[in-house]
Design an enzyme around this catalytic site. Structure first.
Site, PDB file in Angstrom:
ATOM      1  N   SER A   1      59.070  29.437 -73.650  1.00  0.00           N
ATOM      2  CA  SER A   1      60.345  28.721 -73.514  1.00  0.00           C
ATOM      3  C   SER A   1      60.915  28.806 -72.100  1.00  0.00           C
ATOM      4  CB  SER A   1      61.365  29.282 -74.499  1.00  0.00           C
ATOM      5  OG  SER A   1      60.949  29.012 -75.808  1.00  0.00           O
TER       6      SER A   1
ATOM      7  N   GLU B   1      70.759  23.644 -77.734  1.00  0.00           N
ATOM      8  CA  GLU B   1      69.511  24.215 -78.230  1.00  0.00           C
ATOM      9  C   GLU B   1      69.652  24.761 -79.653  1.00  0.00           C
ATOM     10  OE1 GLU B   1      68.258  28.021 -76.658  1.00  0.00           O
ATOM     11  OE2 GLU B   1      66.164  27.608 -77.131  1.00  0.00           O
TER      12      GLU B   1
ATOM     13  N   HIS C   1      58.120  32.595 -85.322  1.00  0.00           N
ATOM     14  CA  HIS C   1      57.477  33.816 -84.809  1.00  0.00           C
ATOM     15  C   HIS C   1      57.346  34.872 -85.899  1.00  0.00           C
ATOM     16  CE1 HIS C   1      56.889  32.938 -80.602  1.00  0.00           C
ATOM     17  NE2 HIS C   1      58.151  32.597 -80.427  1.00  0.00           N
TER      18      HIS C   1
ATOM     19  N   ASP D   1      60.595  22.298 -77.025  1.00  0.00           N
ATOM     20  CA  ASP D   1      59.978  22.787 -75.791  1.00  0.00           C
ATOM     21  C   ASP D   1      58.476  22.982 -75.945  1.00  0.00           C
ATOM     22  OD1 ASP D   1      60.498  24.875 -77.551  1.00  0.00           O
ATOM     23  OD2 ASP D   1      61.255  26.249 -76.014  1.00  0.00           O
ATOM     24  N   HIS D   2      58.062  23.351 -77.150  1.00  0.00           N
ATOM     25  CA  HIS D   2      56.645  23.605 -77.432  1.00  0.00           C
ATOM     26  C   HIS D   2      56.492  23.630 -78.941  1.00  0.00           C
ATOM     27  CE1 HIS D   2      58.036  27.510 -78.639  1.00  0.00           C
ATOM     28  NE2 HIS D   2      58.634  27.659 -77.474  1.00  0.00           N
TER      29      HIS D   2
HETATM   30 ZN   LIG Z   1      59.113  31.349 -79.056  1.00  0.00          ZN
END
Ligand SMILES: [Zn+2]
Ligand SMILES: *[C@@H]1O[C@H](CO)[C@@H](O)[C@H](O)[C@H]1NC(C)=O
Ligand SMILES: *[C@@H]1O[C@H](CO)[C@@H](O)[C@H](O)[C@H]1NC(C)=O
Length: 520
Positions: free
Chosen positions: A125, A352, A361, A398-399
């Site tokens: 990030s 965000e 995660h 972002d990913h």
């Molecule tokens: Zn992350």
């Protein structure tokens, strides 16, 4: 107008070879300087990304009737951290059925952003924040700097030639308001891309800098950059968590948590003092209730720090109006827009949804879907408060993450549950699962193989969805990030392009920053 060329590029492909990175994502390590494993040297120059963005803008302009398109007075960038395409797809079902739309899926334009960073195929990030806010790719773990800055360097991030300005600064320079809203620390990797320059995303306070054997008086921590440096100081709205990075260890916050600073500074008081000296009306709040009491229509500057660390997952949020109630991301977005839209020149806002990522995660798939739904509510609130006539809203991630949607579940099944069929081992499996992560330990704890899952197990919000590879924290995925856009110049955002093109295209749409004048 002539195209501004930043640099003539030499595209010499210098192959330095890959080195295997040892630090896992979200695991702190204070190794002195990470090996500078840049594969293509030209990617280390900010000018390479800037020139590439200009070429993209020129190509995109061909598809827009520029003469008849009003520029974007306001730009809002919504970023769902780790909000992969699979996450959005699964959220549709979580909202009731696979045919449902997550709010922003109704936007007229959809595209894909390539998320790799200069030294990694799968991004974090930090380097992505430099990309989607500053338009330049850097190294994993670094923020607001080009790839000449190796991670953990005490000094390189402070050389002006290595620093990357953000679209928040471009907006400020154009006389617009700028603000940031997040459900994580306001000094966390993503929002920091709006105002900070650092060789390590975890240098959020001076104690973290000192622990890495850098001098905190020279290697300025992120919280201090937010309060002391011009771009951070100029932000009209700062809403999120991470209060501990503003207070000394000897000082407790309003609800009793100690700070993490060791330099004795109280950055909340320093922020308030600075605004007072400017005769500006400024408010600091720390609770949903406090926020509700602020006269936002007469507020120049708003600082809200609602947690010592992250704000809770939306599912864990304390509802209601007590002192301890947590604001929703939609409420924070609403407050931010109220303050920012007081400027007749318009504004740039970054919002965000940070904890979509953190849920993944931990392999808490259900939590990631709930937070995606809360993020979508914030987008809906912003669109309701603004007009497609003058406000460009871009929603992206972002990913990605390594969660998949699998099996052939019947249409009516809840996506957070079991597929309804068995693996070759005769045991049930879930519709959502991960390539890696801590869910491995819940899936494979029996000597005979996989645990026998039941509906009851998967109904528990703390159930970690199964993972193939044991890993204390699940990794990001390398997929492209989806991009959804509405408002002036939203046509720009179709196709597949570099993540660094996002701020360049937004800036061109708003006529601000170094891309304002790019014309065929
Ligand atoms: Zn992350
Ligand atoms: C800040 O914290 C450090 C480390 O705990 C302590 O040594 C110092 O005295 C504190 N500063 C102030 C002004 O309280
Ligand atoms: C703020 O107001 C005081 C008193 O009116 C004045 O002396 C000072 O110059 C003002 N400061 C700014 C930055 O406008």
């Amino acid at each position: 107008m002539a195209v501004l060329r930043f640099l003539v590029l030499s595209l010499s492909l210098v192959l330095l070879g890959h080195s295997v990175g040892g630090d896992e994502y979200h695991q702190r390590s204070n190794i002195p300087i990470e090996s500078h494993n840049v594969v293509y040297e030209y990617e280390g120059k900010a000018a390479y990304w800037q020139e590439q963005a200009q070429d993209t803008i020129l190509a995109k302009l061909a598809a827009v009737d520029a003469a008849h398109t009003k520029k974007a007075k306001n730009v809002i960038l919504f970023m769902g951290d780790g909000m992969s395409v699979h996450t959005v797809v699964a959220t549709r079902n979580h909202l009731g059925d696979s045919a449902k739309q997550v709010y922003f899926e109704q936007f007229p334009t959809t595209g894909f952003a390539k998320t790799y960073c200069v030294d990694r195929q799968v991004a974090d990030s930090a380097c992505t924040s430099t990309a989607y806010l500053g338009g330049v790719k850097g190294n994993y773990g670094t923020i607001g700097v080009n790839a000449n800055v190796p991670r953990y360097s005490c000094t390189e991030a402070f050389k002006s030639e290595n620093q990357v300005d953000s679209i928040a600064k471009w907006a400020q320079d154009a006389g617009k308001n700028a603000g940031i809203v997040t459900t994580t620390h306001v000094t966390h990797a993503s929002p920091s891309g709006a105002f900070a320059h650092t060789a390590n995303r975890y240098w959020e306070n001076d104690a973290e800098v000192a622990a890495a054997n850098c001098n905190p008086e020279e290697t300025i921590d992120i919280a201090r950059q937010l309060v002391d440096w011009p771009t951070g100081k100029g932000l009209k709205v700062i809403l999120g968590g991470g209060k501990r990075n503003f207070l000394n260890t000897t000082v407790n916050d309003e609800v009793g948590y100690p700070g993490h600073r060791t330099d004795g500074r109280n950055l909340i008081n320093d922020w308030l003092t600075d605004k007072k000296e400017q005769n500006a009306s400024a408010s600091y709040v720390w609770s949903r209730k406090g926020l509700s009491l602020v006269d936002l229509d007469n507020t120049d500057y708003l600082l809200g720090l609602f947690a010592t660390s992250h704000l809770p997952y939306d599912g864990d949020r304390v509802r209601g109006h007590s002192e301890l109630a947590d604001p929703s991301l939609a409420e924070l977005t609403e407050a931010a827009i109220k303050v920012l839209q007081r400027n007749e020149n318009g504004f740039f806002l970054f919002v965000e949804g940070a904890r979509i990522d953190m849920a993944h995660h931990s392999n808490y798939a259900r939590r990631s879907l709930e937070d995606t739904a809360a993020f979508a509510d914030a987008v809906a609130k912003a669109r309701e408060m603004t007009s497609d006539e003058d406000t460009l809203i871009v929603v992206t991630a972002d990913h990605a993450h390594v969660m998949t949607v699998n099996g052939y579940p019947e249409r009516a099944k809840d996506i957070t549950g079991l597929t309804g069929s068995n693996g070759d081992d005769g045991r049930p499996y879930t519709i959502l699962s991960y390539a890696n992560g801590p869910g491995f330990y819940q899936s494979f704890s029996t000597a005979e193989g996989r645990n026998v899952l039941t509906t009851k197990t998967t109904d528990n919000v703390n159930f970690r969805y199964s993972a193939s590879i044991p890993l204390s924290t699940e990794t990001h995925g390398g997929d492209d990030a989806p991009v959804y856009a509405t408002g002036p110049y939203s046509q720009f955002f179709s196709g597949t392009y570099e993540q660094t093109n996002i701020p360049a295209l937004m800036a061109r749409a708003a006529n601000i920053g170094p891309y304002a004048d790019v014309e065929p």
